[in-house]
Design a protein around this motif. Structure first.
Motif, PDB file in Angstrom:
ATOM      1  N   ALA A   1       8.294  -1.522  -1.410  1.00 17.42           N
ATOM      2  CA  ALA A   1       8.879  -0.355  -2.206  1.00 17.42           C
ATOM      3  C   ALA A   1       8.280  -0.263  -3.420  1.00 17.42           C
ATOM      4  O   ALA A   1       7.735   0.662  -3.921  1.00 17.42           O
ATOM      5  CB  ALA A   1      10.562  -0.614  -2.343  1.00 17.42           C
ATOM      6  N   ASN A   2       8.198  -1.358  -4.178  1.00 15.21           N
ATOM      7  CA  ASN A   2       7.392  -1.586  -5.420  1.00 15.21           C
ATOM      8  C   ASN A   2       5.787  -1.263  -5.253  1.00 15.21           C
ATOM      9  O   ASN A   2       5.359  -0.207  -6.171  1.00 15.21           O
ATOM     10  CB  ASN A   2       7.588  -2.876  -6.168  1.00 15.21           C
ATOM     11  CG  ASN A   2       8.906  -3.332  -6.559  1.00 15.21           C
ATOM     12  OD1 ASN A   2       9.765  -2.277  -6.940  1.00 15.21           O
ATOM     13  ND2 ASN A   2       9.148  -4.417  -6.321  1.00 15.21           N
ATOM     14  N   ALA A   3       5.258  -1.612  -4.168  1.00 14.24           N
ATOM     15  CA  ALA A   3       3.833  -1.153  -4.064  1.00 14.24           C
ATOM     16  C   ALA A   3       3.598   0.428  -3.968  1.00 14.24           C
ATOM     17  O   ALA A   3       2.722   0.949  -4.422  1.00 14.24           O
ATOM     18  CB  ALA A   3       3.295  -1.961  -2.903  1.00 14.24           C
ATOM     19  N   ALA A   4       4.491   0.889  -3.250  1.00 16.04           N
ATOM     20  CA  ALA A   4       4.485   2.231  -2.835  1.00 16.04           C
ATOM     21  C   ALA A   4       4.833   3.102  -4.198  1.00 16.04           C
ATOM     22  O   ALA A   4       4.134   4.228  -4.418  1.00 16.04           O
ATOM     23  CB  ALA A   4       5.549   2.804  -2.091  1.00 16.04           C
ATOM     24  N   HIS A   5       5.616   2.652  -4.926  1.00 14.78           N
ATOM     25  CA  HIS A   5       5.944   3.141  -6.405  1.00 14.78           C
ATOM     26  C   HIS A   5       4.841   3.200  -7.378  1.00 14.78           C
ATOM     27  O   HIS A   5       4.258   4.097  -7.905  1.00 14.78           O
ATOM     28  CB  HIS A   5       7.091   2.353  -6.996  1.00 14.78           C
ATOM     29  CG  HIS A   5       7.381   2.973  -8.244  1.00 14.78           C
ATOM     30  ND1 HIS A   5       8.070   4.323  -8.524  1.00 14.78           N
ATOM     31  CD2 HIS A   5       7.165   2.485  -9.685  1.00 14.78           C
ATOM     32  CE1 HIS A   5       8.063   4.684  -9.859  1.00 14.78           C
ATOM     33  NE2 HIS A   5       7.787   3.504 -10.548  1.00 14.78           N
ATOM     34  N   GLU A   6       4.082   1.886  -7.221  1.00 15.21           N
ATOM     35  CA  GLU A   6       3.076   1.681  -8.229  1.00 15.21           C
ATOM     36  C   GLU A   6       2.087   2.591  -7.721  1.00 15.21           C
ATOM     37  O   GLU A   6       1.135   3.035  -8.593  1.00 15.21           O
ATOM     38  CB  GLU A   6       2.672   0.235  -8.032  1.00 15.21           C
ATOM     39  CG  GLU A   6       3.751  -0.766  -8.884  1.00 15.21           C
ATOM     40  CD  GLU A   6       3.720  -0.475 -10.202  1.00 15.21           C
ATOM     41  OE1 GLU A   6       2.855  -0.159 -10.830  1.00 15.21           O
ATOM     42  OE2 GLU A   6       4.811  -0.793 -10.808  1.00 15.21           O
ATOM     43  N   LEU A   7       1.686   2.629  -6.529  1.00 15.51           N
ATOM     44  CA  LEU A   7       0.634   3.557  -5.953  1.00 15.51           C
ATOM     45  C   LEU A   7       0.738   5.021  -6.285  1.00 15.51           C
ATOM     46  O   LEU A   7      -0.193   5.674  -6.373  1.00 15.51           O
ATOM     47  CB  LEU A   7       0.135   3.245  -4.485  1.00 15.51           C
ATOM     48  CG  LEU A   7      -0.253   1.747  -4.234  1.00 15.51           C
ATOM     49  CD1 LEU A   7      -0.280   1.503  -2.750  1.00 15.51           C
ATOM     50  CD2 LEU A   7      -1.748   1.540  -4.661  1.00 15.51           C
TER      51      LEU A   7
END
Length: 439
Positions: free
Chosen positions: A215-221
């Motif tokens: 979830a965090n990686a998707a948000h950061e990307l």
């Protein structure tokens, strides 16, 4: 997600429960069969001994006839060689298969009237059950005609031993064994439930961390991609504009592209470290010279930001380290120290030997880290102040990478408060004595 976790826990519980059941059943079966075999082995040895005495009676009688007491030998020849045993009986059959020693058996014959001659059982030990439920172990023997005991010579003799007491012992043992297995199997149900919950904890934690990471990686990307897309769409609406007039959206797009590239590199490194694909390549390194080269640029960077940079290196030994990874570790710590300090603050770097370890300290007089967050800062995508991290360009992966580098060198890291304010990172590595090769 709760449904999935519940199914996993139930599956794990059933697996452990079935495993315990199989183990107990196998153990109980082996113990029961071993006990039964040992009980019957003692009985069978007695039957085999009687058969040996019966078949060798002719040789024994010849030897005994040479003794002084010939009358006792004659009497033994008439009565038969096997010694009396109240549990062992002999059924002597004539050529028509009828019992010839009924008078010798007396009342016991009424118990054995149902036992019939079966020549096919010759030499075999078999179980027999009479009409009243009594159980016997039987061995059929064909006595040679040359046997000097005329009572047995040339006839079938069935050696029978009562095994009611042995059978009762086996049944009692089986009952106790079943109750014991049942008790422990019920206990294993409780144990399986507790173990399944205990074993699921790291799985659930890992699952939650994976979900948070994705979830965090998707948000950061998503954030830099959205910014780049919006700026590119804005430029498409102004096809006649000159580049100089659109410097701001172009510069912002390039900055987000660089940030996106750095983020993907960090994610790739962490993914490789999780799968043990990233190898640590150690080599002998003059630690003092290496550290001086790494921190040299930061004196100028701090001066350009009106900050004070103090370095103190007290090392004079060579160590086996991965220079690339240690360089990356120090860059992360020093960059963070400069990012989270203001004009006029101070950044301090120390390297020294402490006991049997060599340590590196990076301290600053910046905003500091709350005590309750000092362990969490090494988690992936964790940022104590997300808005400030966004301004400084952080993505919450730097310290996670730093922790992996430290762990891969068997090191430790501790975060403390700096006096009067700020943070102090203390990284400690074991001292490795490098053997010198003699030529």
């Amino acid at each position: 997600m709760k449904v999935v976790n519940r199914k996993q826990q139930i599956r794990l519980f059933l697996t452990e429960l079935i495993s315990f059941a199989v183990i107990f059943l196998s153990l109980g079966t082996i113990v029961y069969l071993s006990f039964q075999h040992e009980i019957y082995r003692n009985v069978d040895q007695g039957l085999e001994m009687k058969r040996s005495q019966l078949l060798l009676a002719q040789f024994k009688n010849k030897a005994k006839l040479k003794t002084n007491d010939k009358s006792k030998a004659v009497q033994q020849q008439k009565q038969g060689t096997p010694p009396p045993d109240f549990r062992i009986n002999f059924l002597i059959y004539n050529s028509q298969g009828k019992v010839t020693n009924t008078e010798m058996l007396g009342d016991r014959y009424t118990l054995l009237t149902g036992v019939k001659l079966n020549p096919n059982q010759r030499g075999k030990i078999v179980n027999l059950t009479t009409d009243d439920g009594s159980k016997f172990r039987s061995l059929l023997v064909k006595v040679p005609k040359t046997n000097h005991a005329k009572l047995y010579a040339g006839k079938y003799v069935q050696i029978i031993q009562n095994i009611d007491s042995e059978d009762q012992a086996i049944q009692s043992f089986r009952s106790v064994l079943i109750l014991t297995m049942l008790f422990f199997w019920l206990l294993s149900i409780l144990l399986s439930y507790l173990l399944s919950r205990w074993n699921m904890r790291p799985i659930l934690k890992s699952w939650q961390q994976q979900q948070d990471f994705v979830a965090n990686a998707a948000h950061e990307l998503r954030t830099p991609l959205t910014i780049i897309q919006s700026k590119m769409e804005l430029l498409l609406t102004k096809p006649n504009e000159k580049i100089i007039s659109q410097m701001e959206p172009i510069a912002l797009s390039l900055a987000e592209t660089r940030r996106l590239n750095q983020l993907t590199r960090d994610l790739l490194m962490l993914a490789r470290s999780d799968s043990n694909m990233t190898q640590i390549t150690r080599q002998p390194t003059n630690t003092a010279e290496f550290l001086k080269q790494v921190i040299a640029p930061y004196s100028e960077i701090a001066a350009s930001q009106d900050k004070t940079f103090i370095a103190q290196i007290d090392l004079n030994t060579q160590q086996m380290i991965d220079q690339k990874r240690i360089h990356q570790l120090l860059v992360i710590l020093l960059d963070n120290a400069l990012k989270y300090t203001q004009t006029g603050d101070q950044v301090e770097f120390k390297a020294y030997v402490h006991g049997n370890r060599w340590q590196v300290e990076v301290a600053d007089t910046g905003i500091g880290i709350a005590p309750e967050n000092r362990q969490a800062i090494f988690e992936r995508f964790y940022r104590e102040d997300k808005s400030r991290s966004r301004q400084t360009g952080g993505n919450g992966l730097g310290l996670a990478i730093a922790k992996w580098i430290i762990d891969s060198h068997q090191g430790t890291v501790k975060v403390t408060a700096n006096d009067p304010h700020g943070s102090r990172f203390i990284v400690s590595f074991p001292i490795e004595h490098i053997k010198k090769e003699h030529h």
